[in-house]
Write a protein that holds these residues in place. Structure first.
Motif, PDB file in Angstrom:
ATOM      1  N   HIS A   1       0.831  -1.205   0.000  1.00  0.00           N
ATOM      2  CA  HIS A   1       0.000   0.000   0.000  1.00  0.00           C
ATOM      3  C   HIS A   1       0.865   1.254   0.000  1.00  0.00           C
ATOM      4  CE1 HIS A   1      -3.808  -1.980   0.372  1.00  0.00           C
ATOM      5  NE2 HIS A   1      -3.414  -2.654   1.441  1.00  0.00           N
TER       6      HIS A   1
ATOM      7  N   ASP B   1     -10.119  -2.295  -0.567  1.00  0.00           N
ATOM      8  CA  ASP B   1      -9.520  -3.582  -0.948  1.00  0.00           C
ATOM      9  C   ASP B   1      -8.704  -4.147   0.211  1.00  0.00           C
ATOM     10  OD1 ASP B   1     -10.617  -3.424  -3.445  1.00  0.00           O
ATOM     11  OD2 ASP B   1      -8.792  -2.622  -4.398  1.00  0.00           O
TER      12      ASP B   1
ATOM     13  N   VAL C   1      -2.678   1.190  -2.453  1.00  0.00           N
ATOM     14  CA  VAL C   1      -3.857   0.340  -2.633  1.00  0.00           C
ATOM     15  C   VAL C   1      -5.070   1.036  -2.035  1.00  0.00           C
ATOM     16  CG1 VAL C   1      -4.845  -1.900  -2.049  1.00  0.00           C
ATOM     17  CG2 VAL C   1      -2.427  -1.697  -2.545  1.00  0.00           C
ATOM     18  N   ASN C   2      -6.201   0.705  -2.594  1.00  0.00           N
ATOM     19  CA  ASN C   2      -7.474   1.227  -2.138  1.00  0.00           C
ATOM     20  C   ASN C   2      -7.739   0.702  -0.724  1.00  0.00           C
ATOM     21  OD1 ASN C   2     -10.088   2.006  -1.809  1.00  0.00           O
ATOM     22  ND2 ASN C   2     -10.850   0.994  -3.665  1.00  0.00           N
TER      23      ASN C   2
END
Length: 156
Positions: free
Chosen positions: A22, A31, A27-28
């Motif tokens: 991340h 998710d 990263v989202n």
């Protein structure tokens, strides 16, 4: 248990990798949260499966022990039952042997009585009964072999 420790280590490594990725890739957060939920569910499923396996193994051990105790008790019962009936048979054999000996002695006594009553007997001289207290019938001492002082043929 080792599998559980290894699984947790792998999940920790994967989580660390996800956190670091991340930072590197961005990263989202949704998710990441979904991946954490998936990892938690997988760990819970694995722990549940391990616990169920332990429960099945414990149940199998209890069933095995119960069967072993039942077989031992049955073998012991059979041994004691056999010993009991052997004792009964030995007692019956001893009683039968005693009855056989009693019948043999009674038969021998009857044979002796019959021989004394059927054989010609002789009285000893001087008014003394013959050996074993038997006197001849119609002697000088009285009818039917009765000698003086109660000596003579006995009815035993």
């Amino acid at each position: 248990m080792r599998f559980l420790i290894a699984f947790v280590a792998i999940i920790g490594y994967a989580s660390a990798g996800a956190i670091l990725s991340h930072l590197a890739y961005g990263v989202n957060p949704g998710d990441a949260q979904a991946a954490a939920i998936d990892a938690t569910v997988a760990a819970q499923d694995t722990a549940r499966a391990i616990n169920e396996g332990h429960a099945r193994a414990a149940e199998a051990v209890v069933q095995h022990n119960t069967e072993a105790v039942r077989q031992a008790a049955e073998a012991s019962r059979e041994i004691h039952e056999t010993a009991y009936w052997n004792g009964v048979a030995a007692t019956q054999n001893a009683v039968a042997a005693a009855q056989s000996h009693s019948a043999a002695v009674s038969g021998a006594a009857a044979a002796v009585r019959a021989a004394h009553l059927a054989s010609p007997l002789v009285t000893a001289p001087y008014g003394i009964a013959a050996p074993y207290g038997i006197a001849a019938p119609y002697t000088a001492y009285g009818a039917y072999g009765v000698a003086p002082y109660g000596l003579g043929v006995h009815a035993w």
